[in-house]
Design an enzyme around this catalytic site. Structure first.
Site, PDB file in Angstrom:
ATOM      1  N   VAL A 239       0.839  -1.201   0.000  1.00 13.85           N
ATOM      2  CA  VAL A 239       0.000   0.000   0.000  1.00 13.85           C
ATOM      3  C   VAL A 239       0.879   1.259   0.000  1.00 13.85           C
ATOM      4  O   VAL A 239       1.874   1.326   0.701  1.00 13.85           O
ATOM      5  CB  VAL A 239      -0.935  -0.055   1.242  1.00 13.85           C
ATOM      6  CG1 VAL A 239      -1.396   1.309   1.649  1.00 13.85           C
ATOM      7  CG2 VAL A 239      -2.138  -0.959   0.961  1.00 13.85           C
ATOM      8  N   ASP A 240       0.510   2.247  -0.843  1.00 13.59           N
ATOM      9  CA  ASP A 240       1.265   3.509  -0.895  1.00 13.59           C
ATOM     10  C   ASP A 240       0.573   4.621  -0.126  1.00 13.59           C
ATOM     11  O   ASP A 240       1.191   5.623   0.207  1.00 13.59           O
ATOM     12  CB  ASP A 240       1.404   3.984  -2.351  1.00 13.59           C
ATOM     13  CG  ASP A 240       2.100   2.957  -3.212  1.00 13.59           C
ATOM     14  OD1 ASP A 240       3.047   2.318  -2.718  1.00 13.59           O
ATOM     15  OD2 ASP A 240       1.681   2.771  -4.381  1.00 13.59           O
ATOM     16  N   ALA A 241      -0.744   4.466   0.093  1.00 15.49           N
ATOM     17  CA  ALA A 241      -1.490   5.542   0.751  1.00 15.49           C
ATOM     18  C   ALA A 241      -2.528   4.967   1.707  1.00 15.49           C
ATOM     19  O   ALA A 241      -3.126   3.928   1.433  1.00 15.49           O
ATOM     20  CB  ALA A 241      -2.206   6.392  -0.299  1.00 15.49           C
TER      21      ALA A 241
END
Ligand code: PLP
Ligand code: CA
Length: 302
Positions: free
Chosen positions: A21-23
């Protein structure tokens, strides 16, 4: 998604989640704070996620404050958050009008509080109504015709602690009698934590009153609407499958994330307890991917 797919957060899957996950999209009440009270371990968890380079976004359905006021609230609780990382349903209402080229010469009637008025003004719209309208009441005399402004082109309804009969009549007349008048709801939450001790009636109650008076359904701009998600995605160039929505409600937060194809994490630090979750998820057919007691569990597992 079937019921058995929801899993408790564990050391193993928390690591997998963080790596993929990036955000993180965080709901606010019930996840970050409860009323005005910060939930334990939140600043440390957010610091850790930022240090890992994660983008953090905060999404709240509470329309009583503007983004600017929310940024001040975050700062006062010791959490550094920028205004542009905050998406409130008050801001969403103003952005809905902007994105849809709502004519500047038309007015917006507000059944709601300062947050909506501030966001509309910042976006360059002329607002009528708001909390102060609560001081007036219609004179119900047989020879008295209740007048409304024919240049109102949208009625925005959010939480209004000062709602009264006058405002309902005003909003309903605009919606029923002004051609093409939009009926916009910031959100439909049945209740909210106006204080940390207790739940109070939410914007859903005001919205239901206007629905009753007009027999019309609103355009909802807060969670779980796709408008807010699409708007947010335009601002940040992130793939939804690499985003995780963290929330305490199934019908707003988890649905909001799920509809967009985000990963989802339900926490029990807000309105839903673990036992209520098992019943609710059956009824609503909404399942988070993971569940845990509070966001600070993420710290424990990594
Ligand atoms: N609306 C109102 C009036 C509230 O008081 C709350 C929570 O306190 C909410 C909505 C839900 O806010 P959130 O989306 O941050 O959980
Ligand atoms: Ca919440």
């Amino acid at each position: 998604i079937s019921k058995s797919n929801a899993q408790p957060l564990s050391t193993e899957n928390a690591k997998q989640l963080l790596n993929s996950v990036d955000a993180f999209l965080f709901d606010c009440d019930g996840v970050i704070w409860k009323g005005d009270k910060l939930i334990d371990g939140v600043p440390q968890t957010l610091d850790m996620l930022r240090s890992l380079g994660k983008k953090l976004v905060f999404v709240t359905n509470n329309s009583t404050k503007s983004r600017k006021k929310y940024a001040e609230k975050f700062h006062s609780l010791g959490i550094p958050v920028n205004e542009d990382e905050i998406f409130s349903s008050s801001f969403a209402a103003a952005m809905y009008l902007k994105v849809n080229d709502f004519p500047r010469e038309k007015k917006v009637y507000v059944i709601g509080e300062e947050g909506i008025l501030e966001e509309l003004e910042l976006a360059g719209f002329t607002a009528l109504g708001g909390p102060a309208d609560g001081k007036k009441n219609p004179e119900l005399k047989s020879n008295c015709l209740f007048e409304h402004d024919k240049s109102v082109g949208a009625v925005v309804v959010g939480l209004d602690q000062y709602i009264n009969f006058y405002k309902l009549q005003y909003g309903a007349l605009c919606i029923r009698e002004n051609p093409g008048c939009l009926f916009i709801a910031t959100n439909r939450d049945a209740s909210g934590h106006l204080t940390d001790l207790q739940e109070w009636p939410g914007a859903g109650c005001m919205v239901a009153a206007v629905c009753g008076a007009t027999q019309k359904e609103p355009i909802v701009v807060g969670k779980p609407s796709t408008f807010l998600m699409d708007f947010l995605l335009q601002k940040y160039n992130i793939t939804t499958s690499r985003m995780c929505m963290v929330g305490d409600r199934l019908d707003t937060d988890i649905l909001f994330g799920q509809n967009a194809g985000c990963r989802t994490l339900l926490v029990f630090s807000g309105v839903v307890t673990e036992s209520a979750f098992q019943d609710l998820s059956k009824e609503l057919q909404v399942q988070p991917e993971y569940y845990t007691n509070s966001v600070s569990d993420i710290l424990k597992y990594v």
